[in-house]
Structure formats: C-alpha cells, structure tokens
Design a protein around this motif. Structure first.
Motif, mmCIF file in Angstrom:
data_model
loop_
_atom_site.group_PDB
_atom_site.id
_atom_site.type_symbol
_atom_site.label_atom_id
_atom_site.label_comp_id
_atom_site.label_asym_id
_atom_site.label_seq_id
_atom_site.Cartn_x
_atom_site.Cartn_y
_atom_site.Cartn_z
ATOM 1 N N GLU A 73 2.646 -0.474 -15.045
ATOM 2 C CA GLU A 73 1.581 -1.314 -15.055
ATOM 3 C C GLU A 73 1.284 -1.540 -13.385
ATOM 4 O O GLU A 73 2.053 -2.081 -12.436
ATOM 5 N N ASP A 74 -0.243 -1.287 -12.813
ATOM 6 C CA ASP A 74 -0.728 -1.748 -11.577
ATOM 7 C C ASP A 74 0.296 -3.356 -11.450
ATOM 8 O O ASP A 74 -0.117 -3.066 -10.685
ATOM 9 N N ARG A 75 -0.242 -4.182 -12.429
ATOM 10 C CA ARG A 75 -0.049 -5.968 -11.843
ATOM 11 C C ARG A 75 1.746 -5.588 -11.825
ATOM 12 O O ARG A 75 2.091 -7.025 -11.275
ATOM 13 N N ASP A 76 2.208 -5.439 -11.841
ATOM 14 C CA ASP A 76 3.826 -5.791 -11.700
ATOM 15 C C ASP A 76 4.392 -4.794 -11.095
ATOM 16 O O ASP A 76 5.674 -4.556 -11.248
ATOM 17 N N VAL A 77 3.683 -4.010 -10.108
ATOM 18 C CA VAL A 77 4.850 -3.091 -9.216
ATOM 19 C C VAL A 77 5.702 -4.086 -8.615
ATOM 20 O O VAL A 77 5.331 -5.530 -8.328
ATOM 21 N N GLY A 78 6.739 -3.651 -7.971
ATOM 22 C CA GLY A 78 7.224 -3.808 -7.243
ATOM 23 C C GLY A 78 6.940 -5.002 -5.650
ATOM 24 O O GLY A 78 5.389 -4.946 -5.152
ATOM 25 N N ASP A 79 7.914 -4.630 -4.656
ATOM 26 C CA ASP A 79 7.520 -5.337 -3.132
ATOM 27 C C ASP A 79 6.844 -3.827 -2.216
ATOM 28 O O ASP A 79 6.954 -3.636 -1.948
ATOM 29 N N LEU A 80 5.057 -4.382 -2.558
ATOM 30 C CA LEU A 80 3.888 -3.333 -1.425
ATOM 31 C C LEU A 80 4.584 -3.641 -0.277
ATOM 32 O O LEU A 80 4.224 -2.266 0.545
ATOM 33 N N SER A 81 5.094 -4.359 0.706
ATOM 34 C CA SER A 81 5.470 -4.224 2.312
ATOM 35 C C SER A 81 6.003 -3.342 2.446
ATOM 36 O O SER A 81 6.156 -3.208 3.767
ATOM 37 N N VAL A 82 7.006 -2.310 1.578
ATOM 38 C CA VAL A 82 8.151 -1.987 2.489
ATOM 39 C C VAL A 82 6.951 -0.900 2.356
ATOM 40 O O VAL A 82 8.109 0.239 3.072
ATOM 41 N N TYR A 83 6.384 -0.184 2.128
ATOM 42 C CA TYR A 83 5.270 1.070 2.241
ATOM 43 C C TYR A 83 4.400 0.982 3.091
ATOM 44 O O TYR A 83 3.683 -0.526 3.834
ATOM 45 N N ASP A 84 4.017 1.918 3.926
ATOM 46 C CA ASP A 84 3.114 2.081 4.893
ATOM 47 C C ASP A 84 1.910 1.976 4.575
ATOM 48 O O ASP A 84 1.164 1.495 5.347
ATOM 49 N N THR A 85 1.407 2.938 3.554
ATOM 50 C CA THR A 85 0.288 2.664 2.947
ATOM 51 C C THR A 85 0.297 3.281 1.403
ATOM 52 O O THR A 85 0.726 3.731 1.206
ATOM 53 N N VAL A 86 -1.053 2.370 0.850
ATOM 54 C CA VAL A 86 -0.795 1.484 -0.349
ATOM 55 C C VAL A 86 -1.655 2.402 -1.041
ATOM 56 O O VAL A 86 -2.742 2.459 -0.025
#
Length: 417
Positions: free
Chosen positions: A331-344
């Motif tokens: 689910e879009d609302r249940d993803v993990g830590d977004l800060s580990v990605y350079d671009t979302v």
C-alpha cells in the motif's frame, strides 16, 4: 435561445451566456453562434442537450473522425491542435497556480494503443456522449488507427456467421460484451481480447483474427459493465510488446500501460531528467514503466504497487530488459522510511496521494520528489499540503490525450533548506 460561445471550460465545452444562465455546450468553439433549446443540470453546471451551431466560428477546423459530435471519446477535434495545446497549458496553469507549458503529442491521430469497444444491440462502438445506455456504431477509430477497421470488420464477420447474442446495455444480458484492441505502436504487434459473459465461444473465433499476434478470450462473471474479465483462453503469443526508447515492455490484456505510446516516450524521459541521486523509490509502480526505464539508466530502483498482477508484470519487464529493479506488493501509505531514497516518484490515481502518505513524506523528508499527475485538481491540493517542506523546482505538462481536455503533469519537488 441564441448566443455566442465565449470560451472553453476546463472540460473542453463551450460556454455561452443566455440571460442570467451560463450554459456549457459540447463540441463548440469560441466564436460559434449557437441556438440552445434544452439543457440539464449536471451537479452545479447546466449542460446543453439540444443545440445547434447556426454560425460556425472561423477558428473551427473539420474533424477527421466521422463520429465526432456523437461519440463520447473526443471532444476537441474541431479545435486546431495548436489551440488545444494552448488551452491545456492555460487550464493547467490556472488550476495549479503557476505557469506550466505543455509538450504536444508527436502524433495526434493513430496515437492510442488501446481502445475498448462495446458490442451491444445498439451498436458496436463507443458510448454515445451523455449516455450510459446507448452506443455509437463505428467502423473504425481514427485515434487508434487503421488496424481497428480490420479488427472490427473481422468481428462483424464472426457475428454474421455465428449469430451470438450481443450485450443489452442496462439489462446485463447477452454473450458478447466488449472487444479490446491493443497495439504496440513501436513494435507493430497486435492483440485482440474478446470479453464475454459465461457461455461457449465457437472454436472458430480466433480464425477470424489470424493476422493478430495474440487473441484472448476473457469472461466477465460479474454484473458490472466492464471491459475485462478472467482469462479463459488465448491463442498465439501470451503477451505483446511495446518499446519506449531502448526499453521493452510486455503487454497483457489486464495490465495498464500509458495509452499514447508516442508521448509515453517523452513522459519517461521527462521523469528521468528530474531524478537525482542513485537510489529511487517508484511508488504506484504499475508494470514498471518508470522503474524499469530508470534501472536501465543506472539507478537503483525499488517499486511498490498495490496490484499483485502489475507487480508480477513489472518483475517480468525487469527480467526481459536485464535490469536490476525490485518490485513489491504494498500500500502507498505503508511504505518504509522514505529518507533512505534520493528520489521518490509518485504517480497516484486521480484521487491523488493518500493523506497518510503525505504525512509520511513530511515526516521522512526525502530530498527529491517527482510527482506524475493525471488530475490537476488533486495535484494542486497535494502540492499545497507538501508546501510547508517542499518547493516546486519545475513542472511540465504533456498532452497524452489529443482531442480531449485531459493533460498529464510532471512536477519536480525539492526539500526546502
């Protein structure tokens, strides 16, 4: 009542003032003189149902499609294409609150790679504009191309030979319901999918489409008037292919793919130009349209998509292209830590981003977001919600759907310092 069309509304209908009333008139252009005899209320809008253009505007052009004005598919074929693009740029800029240019479609007829044609007692074609119970009988669809003429001709031959019952719209009766035609514009591969109610399809059916690379029979076992179902059988190839730049995608009857292949090339390029860093999260990843393309350009990609079948197709697309991209069901609302990605990258449905996901973005604060939107209204709402932490770095519109009021948008968001 007679008046002059003053402008187009955001839905592409002409607007005329008649006394104190503002009437919205389909298939008209600014400068048209119209007689409006009847209208109906659609939410807060008055839409003309019985009208006549008594003096055409000099701005009009002759539509290429013989069904224009009755078919519910195209609304703007009578407007010069350069004006369509200008209209979309003005509409988009007004709705999002800043200037956005629109990239024209490289091809404006024969550009659609998919059409869903209803097979009904009222006609084999598309819904008549303003109705759900009627259909406009067509021989071909100019925005799809000449192969639609061949397929629909073969379908009529089959119906004449075997006399199967046709769908009765509104009653949920009849065996044949839809024929869905898909074509790889850059590969030339053709798929035909017949959608029926439960019953028996004559064994000879695929013989009528022996020129197609793939022929499917799908069964809609529900009461819903939809153009897809459970795959019962297929002949020829299991999948056809489409190619964007040097990336090949597999197409299944039940998988979504951008419907304008020629403009989809520009879409993936525009997204790729706005990606920064190395590690990318592709949310709403679908069949991997963006993720596989980016992985082929050296990015480390993970994709998340709620539809398990789409995830399976994305994985197959990654394998086909020999790229290292991982796709997961979620689910879009249940993803993990977004800060580990350079671009979302986010490419949500028309409803936009889930409020829980917006809160998560604001909490995790990834450096870069590339937002792909098919709905300027929800895009503006989401941009406002993200505005406390992000600034719009740039944006571009793409005309994925010539002759309609719809427009796609790519926005680059940057975390504020």
């Amino acid at each position: 009542m007679r008046g002059v069309i003053e402008k187009l509304d955001t839905e592409g209908m002409g607007v005329v003032r008649l006394g104190r009333k503002e009437i919205h008139v389909p298939f008209t252009a600014p400068g048209d003189v119209v007689d409006v005899r009847k209208w109906r209320r659609r939410k807060k809008t008055l839409v003309a149902t019985d009208f006549e253009v008594v003096e055409p505007s000099p701005a009009r052009i002759e539509p290429k499609c013989p069904y224009f004005g009755t078919c519910g598919g195209c609304l703007l074929q009578h407007i010069p294409y350069s004006e369509q693009v200008r209209f979309k740029s003005e509409k988009l800029s007004s709705m999002v609150g800043f200037d956005v240019g629109v990239i024209p479609s490289p091809v404006i007829y024969g550009h659609r790679n998919r059409i869903d044609v209803v097979i009904s007692t009222r006609g084999i074609g598309f819904r008549r504009r303003g109705t759900w119970w009627d259909a406009v009988d067509i021989e071909w669809c100019p925005v799809f191309g000449e192969s639609s003429r061949k397929v629909l001709g073969s379908l009529r031959e089959f119906i004449e030979d075997f006399r199967p019952s046709l769908y009765e719209i509104g009653r949920n009766t009849g065996f044949l319901r839809y024929i869905v035609i898909r074509e790889g514009k850059f590969t030339g591969e053709l798929m035909v999918n017949i959608v029926t109610a439960e019953g028996r399809l004559p064994e000879e059916f695929p013989d009528y489409f022996d020129y197609a690379d793939s022929v499917y029979w799908s069964i809609n076992r529900t009461k819903s008037d939809v153009s897809y179902g459970d795959v019962e059988r297929f002949w020829g190839r299991e999948l056809i292919r489409e190619r964007l730049d040097n990336v090949t995608y597999l197409i299944h009857p039940n998988s979504f793919f951008q419907t304008n292949s020629y403009q989809a090339v520009n879409l993936v390029r525009e997204v790729a130009e706005r990606v920064e860093g190395e590690r990318v999260l592709d949310l709403y990843s679908g069949v991997g349209t963006f993720g596989v393309y980016l992985a082929g350009r050296g990015f480390v990609v993970e994709g998340v998509e709620v539809n398990p079948f789409a995830v399976e197709m994305a994985r197959r697309n990654a394998e086909l292209n020999g790229v290292d991209a991982a796709f997961y069901v979620g689910e879009d609302r249940d993803v993990g830590d977004l800060s580990v990605y350079d671009t979302v990258i986010v490419d949500p449905p028309r409803a936009g981003l889930h409020p829980k996901l917006i809160r998560k973005i604001l909490k995790d604060r990834p450096e870069n977001i590339v937002y792909v939107s098919c709905n300027p209204k929800t895009l503006r709402e989401n941009l406002d919600s993200l505005g406390s932490a992000y600034t719009v770095e740039d944006a571009v519109g793409l005309d994925m759907f010539p002759h309609t009021p719809h427009v796609e948008t790519v926005v680059k968001l940057k975390l504020k310092v």
